[in-house]
Design a protein around this motif. Structure first.
Motif, PDB file in Angstrom:
ATOM      1  N   VAL A  12       0.910  -1.276   0.096  1.00 20.67           N
ATOM      2  CA  VAL A  12       0.111   0.114   0.041  1.00 20.67           C
ATOM      3  C   VAL A  12       0.762   1.124   0.078  1.00 20.67           C
ATOM      4  O   VAL A  12       0.512   2.538  -0.632  1.00 20.67           O
ATOM      5  N   VAL A  13       2.075   1.098   0.640  1.00 26.58           N
ATOM      6  CA  VAL A  13       2.858   2.372   0.514  1.00 26.58           C
ATOM      7  C   VAL A  13       3.435   2.591  -0.921  1.00 26.58           C
ATOM      8  O   VAL A  13       3.422   3.701  -1.318  1.00 26.58           O
ATOM      9  N   GLU A  39      -1.041  14.725  -3.414  1.00 22.84           N
ATOM     10  CA  GLU A  39      -0.864  14.369  -1.901  1.00 22.84           C
ATOM     11  C   GLU A  39      -1.732  13.006  -1.527  1.00 22.84           C
ATOM     12  O   GLU A  39      -2.989  13.053  -1.614  1.00 22.84           O
ATOM     13  N   THR A  40      -0.944  12.212  -0.996  1.00 22.43           N
ATOM     14  CA  THR A  40      -1.673  10.701  -0.488  1.00 22.43           C
ATOM     15  C   THR A  40      -1.070  10.245   0.859  1.00 22.43           C
ATOM     16  O   THR A  40       0.272  10.895   1.086  1.00 22.43           O
ATOM     17  N   GLU A  41      -1.585   9.587   1.616  1.00 24.11           N
ATOM     18  CA  GLU A  41      -1.109   9.046   2.429  1.00 24.11           C
ATOM     19  C   GLU A  41      -1.517   7.626   2.693  1.00 24.11           C
ATOM     20  O   GLU A  41      -2.607   7.081   2.538  1.00 24.11           O
ATOM     21  N   ALA A  42      -0.519   6.502   2.935  1.00 24.72           N
ATOM     22  CA  ALA A  42      -0.865   5.042   3.200  1.00 24.72           C
ATOM     23  C   ALA A  42      -1.249   4.733   4.593  1.00 24.72           C
ATOM     24  O   ALA A  42      -0.598   5.058   5.503  1.00 24.72           O
ATOM     25  N   VAL A  97      -5.546   3.981   0.686  1.00 22.38           N
ATOM     26  CA  VAL A  97      -4.666   5.041   0.740  1.00 22.38           C
ATOM     27  C   VAL A  97      -5.590   6.505   0.725  1.00 22.38           C
ATOM     28  O   VAL A  97      -6.928   6.443  -0.020  1.00 22.38           O
ATOM     29  N   LEU A  98      -5.243   7.395   1.626  1.00 26.09           N
ATOM     30  CA  LEU A  98      -6.201   8.581   1.741  1.00 26.09           C
ATOM     31  C   LEU A  98      -5.441   9.511   0.678  1.00 26.09           C
ATOM     32  O   LEU A  98      -4.343   9.748   0.790  1.00 26.09           O
ATOM     33  N   SER A 167       6.988  12.560   3.769  1.00 28.61           N
ATOM     34  CA  SER A 167       6.991  12.874   5.211  1.00 28.61           C
ATOM     35  C   SER A 167       6.339  11.956   5.801  1.00 28.61           C
ATOM     36  O   SER A 167       5.606  10.990   5.424  1.00 28.61           O
ATOM     37  N   ALA A 168       6.308  12.086   7.230  1.00 30.39           N
ATOM     38  CA  ALA A 168       5.242  11.528   8.086  1.00 30.39           C
ATOM     39  C   ALA A 168       3.738  11.906   7.720  1.00 30.39           C
ATOM     40  O   ALA A 168       3.618  13.032   7.273  1.00 30.39           O
ATOM     41  N   ARG A 169       2.848  11.174   8.463  1.00 32.02           N
ATOM     42  CA  ARG A 169       1.506  11.479   8.219  1.00 32.02           C
ATOM     43  C   ARG A 169       0.942  12.554   9.067  1.00 32.02           C
ATOM     44  O   ARG A 169       1.672  12.685   9.844  1.00 32.02           O
ATOM     45  N   ILE A 170      -0.019  13.372   8.760  1.00 39.10           N
ATOM     46  CA  ILE A 170      -0.542  14.367   9.320  1.00 39.10           C
ATOM     47  C   ILE A 170      -1.800  13.748  10.234  1.00 39.10           C
ATOM     48  O   ILE A 170      -2.702  13.202   9.925  1.00 39.10           O
ATOM     49  N   GLY A 171      -1.656  14.434  11.524  1.00 41.39           N
ATOM     50  CA  GLY A 171      -3.051  14.444  12.310  1.00 41.39           C
ATOM     51  C   GLY A 171      -3.286  12.945  12.973  1.00 41.39           C
ATOM     52  O   GLY A 171      -4.329  12.816  13.095  1.00 41.39           O
ATOM     53  N   ILE A 172      -2.203  12.465  13.083  1.00 42.86           N
ATOM     54  CA  ILE A 172      -2.443  10.943  13.757  1.00 42.86           C
ATOM     55  C   ILE A 172      -1.498  10.839  15.152  1.00 42.86           C
ATOM     56  O   ILE A 172      -1.101   9.942  15.171  1.00 42.86           O
ATOM     57  N   ASP A 173      -1.343  11.766  15.768  1.00 42.34           N
ATOM     58  CA  ASP A 173      -0.238  11.911  16.757  1.00 42.34           C
ATOM     59  C   ASP A 173      -0.707  10.538  17.633  1.00 42.34           C
ATOM     60  O   ASP A 173       0.205  10.060  18.424  1.00 42.34           O
TER      61      ASP A 173
END
Length: 195
Positions: A12-13, A39-42, A97-98, A167-173
């Motif tokens: 998926v990455v 822009e995407t995130e796995a 994938v977002l 980069s690191a993903r956003i909003g998932i601290d």
DNA sequence: TAGGTGATCTTG
DNA sequence: AAGATCACCTAT
């Protein structure tokens, strides 16, 4: 040209990265819109604490994760925003994938209308909530095929390795270790990126 | 920087 | 079974 069988890959990455530059298309309420994915995130079900279906979690919300790759997963965030994801991998493998941002290509007038804006600005379709709204995607589209008539992908631009940022993903601290994974990808040469 | 907004899941 | 928790956005 429609992209097929792209979604069933196991990595998926890698898919999230390959999606940069592809064209996301919607035809919703008769309004055709296209945009380049910037822009995407796995999110990986197997071992990723940030994934809704992490560790085999199975609820009404996560059901789409367990279907075969190639469908939409849309969910409501913060009571306001519908976030659009692409389910990947084989049946019963819970990856997604977002899609976080696109650069408008066609149907800008429809995007402006849905966003209640007069003129084009970078945030028309930057950020996952804005993107979904601009493209007309909402909860009704949860679970639908991405090779169908409402939402689909086309091949788009080939983007060179050097033009993709990571980069690191956003909003998932809250996801602790997983929050550090370098699973966010973006196109360096565009303003259409979430802040 | 704060607050809105509501489905989802529960000491995140 | 009610309240904390959010893969966010807009406007002050």
């Amino acid at each position: 040209m429609v992209v097929l069988d792209f979604y069933k890959d196991e990595n998926v990455v890698a898919i999230a990265k390959q999606l940069i530059g592809k064209t996301l298309c919607t035809k919703i309420n008769g309004q055709l819109c296209k945009g380049m994915i910037t822009e995407t995130e796995a999110y990986r079900g197997y071992d990723d604490a940030a994934c809704h279906a992490n560790n085999g979690k199975r609820t009404a919300r996560t059901e789409p994760f367990y279907r075969e790759g190639g469908i939409a997963y849309v969910y409501l965030c913060y009571g306001i925003h519908c976030l659009f994801n692409i389910i990947t991998n084989k049946k019963n493998k819970a990856d997604a994938v977002l899609i976080r941002s696109i650069a408008p290509l066609e149907g800008v007038e429809h995007m402006l209308g849905r966003r209640a804006k007069q003129k084009l600005s970078t945030n028309i379709s930057a950020g996952p909530g804005n993107l979904s709204k601009a493209m007309g995607i909402d909860m009704l589209h949860n679970g639908i095929s991405l090779t169908g008539p409402e939402i689909w992908l086309e091949t788009g631009l080939e983007i060179g390795e050097e033009d993709i940022g990571i980069s690191a993903r956003i909003g998932i601290d809250y996801a602790k270790e997983a929050a550090k994974y370098p699973w966010r990808f973006y196109y360096k040469k565009t303003r259409f990126i979430s802040k």
